[in-house]
Design a protein around this motif. Sequence first.
Motif, short mmCIF file in Angstrom:
data_model
loop_
_atom_site.label_atom_id
_atom_site.label_comp_id
_atom_site.label_asym_id
_atom_site.label_seq_id
_atom_site.Cartn_x
_atom_site.Cartn_y
_atom_site.Cartn_z
N SER A 1 1.97 6.43 -5.95
CA SER A 1 1.93 5.96 -4.57
C SER A 1 2.41 4.50 -4.47
CB SER A 1 0.52 6.08 -4.02
OG SER A 1 0.44 5.59 -2.71
N GLY A 2 1.97 3.67 -5.39
CA GLY A 2 2.39 2.28 -5.39
C GLY A 2 3.88 2.13 -5.59
N MET A 3 4.42 2.89 -6.52
CA MET A 3 5.86 2.83 -6.75
C MET A 3 6.63 3.30 -5.53
SD MET A 3 6.50 1.43 -9.66
CE MET A 3 8.19 1.88 -10.03
N ILE A 4 6.18 4.36 -4.91
CA ILE A 4 6.85 4.85 -3.71
C ILE A 4 6.79 3.78 -2.61
CG2 ILE A 4 6.71 6.54 -1.83
CD1 ILE A 4 6.00 8.62 -4.04
N GLY A 5 5.66 3.08 -2.53
CA GLY A 5 5.55 1.98 -1.58
C GLY A 5 6.59 0.90 -1.83
N LEU A 6 6.84 0.59 -3.10
CA LEU A 6 7.88 -0.39 -3.43
C LEU A 6 9.25 0.10 -3.00
CD1 LEU A 6 6.77 -1.60 -7.00
CD2 LEU A 6 6.46 -2.77 -4.80
N GLU B 1 15.45 1.10 -9.84
CA GLU B 1 15.69 1.07 -11.28
C GLU B 1 14.87 0.00 -11.99
OE1 GLU B 1 17.64 3.11 -13.18
OE2 GLU B 1 18.01 4.30 -11.39
N THR B 2 14.51 -1.07 -11.29
CA THR B 2 13.90 -2.21 -11.99
C THR B 2 12.54 -2.64 -11.44
OG1 THR B 2 15.04 -3.80 -10.57
CG2 THR B 2 16.15 -3.13 -12.62
N CYS B 3 12.17 -2.20 -10.25
CA CYS B 3 10.92 -2.70 -9.66
C CYS B 3 9.71 -2.26 -10.47
CB CYS B 3 10.78 -2.27 -8.20
SG CYS B 3 10.52 -0.51 -7.95
N GLN B 4 8.68 -3.10 -10.42
CA GLN B 4 7.44 -2.80 -11.12
C GLN B 4 6.28 -3.18 -10.22
OE1 GLN B 4 7.18 -4.62 -14.96
NE2 GLN B 4 9.19 -3.93 -15.59
N CYS C 1 -1.94 -5.48 -5.26
CA CYS C 1 -0.90 -5.48 -4.25
C CYS C 1 -1.23 -4.44 -3.18
CB CYS C 1 0.47 -5.16 -4.85
SG CYS C 1 1.81 -5.20 -3.63
N THR C 2 -1.22 -4.90 -1.93
CA THR C 2 -1.54 -4.01 -0.82
C THR C 2 -0.29 -3.57 -0.07
OG1 THR C 2 -1.78 -5.83 0.73
CG2 THR C 2 -3.76 -5.15 -0.47
N HIS C 3 0.87 -4.09 -0.46
CA HIS C 3 2.15 -3.86 0.22
C HIS C 3 2.12 -4.41 1.63
CE1 HIS C 3 3.71 -1.60 -3.11
NE2 HIS C 3 2.59 -0.92 -3.13
N ASP C 4 1.17 -5.27 1.92
CA ASP C 4 1.09 -5.99 3.18
C ASP C 4 1.25 -7.47 2.81
OD1 ASP C 4 0.51 -7.26 5.53
OD2 ASP C 4 -1.46 -6.32 5.82
N CYS C 5 2.40 -7.99 3.05
CA CYS C 5 2.73 -9.32 2.54
C CYS C 5 1.82 -10.44 3.05
CB CYS C 5 4.19 -9.66 2.85
SG CYS C 5 5.31 -8.57 1.94
N CYS C 6 1.07 -10.19 4.12
CA CYS C 6 0.18 -11.25 4.59
C CYS C 6 -0.99 -11.45 3.62
CB CYS C 6 -0.33 -10.96 6.00
SG CYS C 6 -1.51 -9.62 6.13
N THR C 7 -1.24 -10.49 2.72
CA THR C 7 -2.31 -10.64 1.73
C THR C 7 -1.78 -11.11 0.39
OG1 THR C 7 -2.16 -8.36 0.94
CG2 THR C 7 -3.65 -8.78 2.80
N CYS C 8 -0.46 -11.35 0.32
CA CYS C 8 0.20 -11.59 -0.96
C CYS C 8 0.12 -13.05 -1.38
CB CYS C 8 1.66 -11.17 -0.87
SG CYS C 8 2.49 -11.15 -2.46
N GLY C 9 -0.13 -13.24 -2.67
CA GLY C 9 -0.10 -14.57 -3.25
C GLY C 9 1.24 -14.85 -3.92
N GLY C 10 2.14 -13.89 -3.88
CA GLY C 10 3.46 -14.10 -4.42
C GLY C 10 3.72 -13.41 -5.73
N CYS C 11 4.12 -12.17 -5.70
CA CYS C 11 4.42 -11.44 -6.94
C CYS C 11 5.92 -11.32 -7.18
CB CYS C 11 3.77 -10.07 -6.93
SG CYS C 11 4.31 -9.00 -5.59
#
Length: 136
Positions: free
Chosen positions: A103-108, A116-119, A125-135
Motif C-alpha cells: 500500500s505504501g509503495m502504491i501511494g508513492l 523504478e527507484t522510489c523507496q 510517512c503518511t503521504h500527507d506532506c503537511c506531516t512530513c519532516g522531509g524524506c
Amino acid sequence: MSIESALRELGKEIQKDERFAALQAAAAANDGDEKLQQQMQEMQLLSLKYQQEAEKGKEASQERIAQLQEDYQKLYGEIMEGENMQKYSAAAADMEELAKYISGMIGLFFDGQDAETCQLPEEGCTHDCCTCGGCH
C-alpha cells in the motif's frame, strides 16, 4: 501490460511468498484444532447470550451481562494463549506488514515517484506532506 494484468501478477507473487504460505498453514492448523474450534463456538454462544440479554433494555440483568463479559474475556484470553492461535497471529501480522508495504509503495506511485527507484521512508510517512519532516 495493463493495470489488471499487473495486479494479477502481484497477486501471484503474494501467493508465492513464504509469509502467505505461513498464514495458510496457520489457518489450516487452527481449522484442524478441535479444542480451538470448540472454544470459538463457545465464544460465539457467549456473544449471542450477551446480545440477547442486552436487548432486554431496562429489564436486562447487569449481573448477567457482567458475568457474560467476564466469561467472554477469559475465554478470549485462553484462545489467544493457544499455540496455534499464537502462530496464526504472528503469521497474520507478517502479512499485514506486507500489505502495508504494498500500500505504501502504491501511494508513492500515485504521488508521482519513480516506480523504478522510489523507496518508502524508514517510518511514519503518511503521504500527507503537511506531516512530513522531509524524506525526499
